[in-house]
Design an enzyme around this catalytic site. Structure first.
Site: not given
Length: 278
Positions: A177, A235
């Protein structure tokens, strides 16, 4: 008090002031709680209790913090008092809503808060007693707080700290990611330019338990060598970032800033640069 507790230690805790919170999240989560939970555990909802989701994630991300006043009402509803000893678990090794709950409780002024090492699965493995259905308990007196006590950073703070090289910004999402190879949740793949990647999963051993404080301290000391020691952790939406904040605290290191909006805010905000690795 260490922020991590093992199932065997939980078994031996006095029950008088103990409150166990089930912070599992995801599809059909409340039904899963009703079907089976650690005996006595009270359900806390990520989307409703640990966040106040707005209309536009470009301002606040997917899981913005609720106001302290709203969280105080949640604590009262759950029967949590200032002298409660709180143990939180989820089914993601404490890496999801349990870590967020820990951060919020600590930021609300609670000292006696711990995460169950290995979470729901470890509790099953170690033979903790389980139950089903609703749990009955009394509400607690409302605790009043004006502000969150632990440090948080805004999008503007992150941008300024990176420009001035005053802080190390850590992205705790999985490497694929961060690199921008694919993005399963947010709209755009990539990362904040200048942020480094230390996936939260690296806080755990092969069994899904936290590494020891000594190993964690050595690991982060090496990774952050020659980098600004002021840390901002983020995050996807400010939830799993709390897992790394928890790990740093467990290691005896200073609790860093949490960028609550995280990638879900940055990637949606018009005009913000997005970095990718080929």
């Amino acid at each position: 008090m260490l922020p991590i507790i093992s199932p065997s230690e939980l078994k031996n805790l006095p029950t008088k002031k103990l409150i166990i919170l089930d912070a599992r999240a995801g599809k059909d989560v409340y039904q899963n709680y009703l079907n089976k939970h650690i005996k006595g555990a009270r359900f806390i909802d990520l989307d409703k209790d640990l966040a106040e989701i707005g209309e536009n994630a470009a301002f606040g991300g997917r899981h913005p913090l609720p106001g302290p006043e709203k969280f105080a009402e949640t604590l009262s509803k759950l029967g949590i008092s200032e002298d409660s000893h709180i143990v939180v678990y989820d089914d993601k090794n404490g890496a999801n809503a349990a870590a967020r709950a820990w951060w919020m409780l600590r930021s609300f002024g609670f000292e006696n808060v711990q995460i169950l090492d290995g979470g729901f699965q470890n509790a099953e493995k170690e033979g903790l007693e389980f139950s089903s259905g609703e749990e009955t308990f009394e509400k607690a007196e409302l605790i009043k707080k004006g502000n969150w006590l632990l440090p948080v950073s805004t999008l503007e703070d992150v941008e300024n700290e990176l420009i001035n090289n005053n802080s190390t910004v850590i992205d705790v999402r999985d490497a694929y990611r961060y690199k921008g190879e694919s993005e399963p949740i947010d709209l755009v793949a990539g990362h904040i330019p200048g942020a480094i990647n230390i996936p939260f999963s690296e806080n755990l051993d092969e069994n899904g338990n936290f590494l020891t404080p000594e190993i964690l301290k050595e690991k982060y000391s090496k990774l952050l060598q020659n980098k600004p020691q002021s840390l901002i952790i983020h995050c996807g939406s400010g939830v799993t970032a709390c897992h790394t904040i928890l790990a740093l605290n467990y290691a005896g290191l200073k609790i860093p800033h949490l960028y609550v909006g995280s990638w879900s805010e940055w990637s949606r905000r018009e005009g913000k640069e997005i970095a990718r690795e080929s």
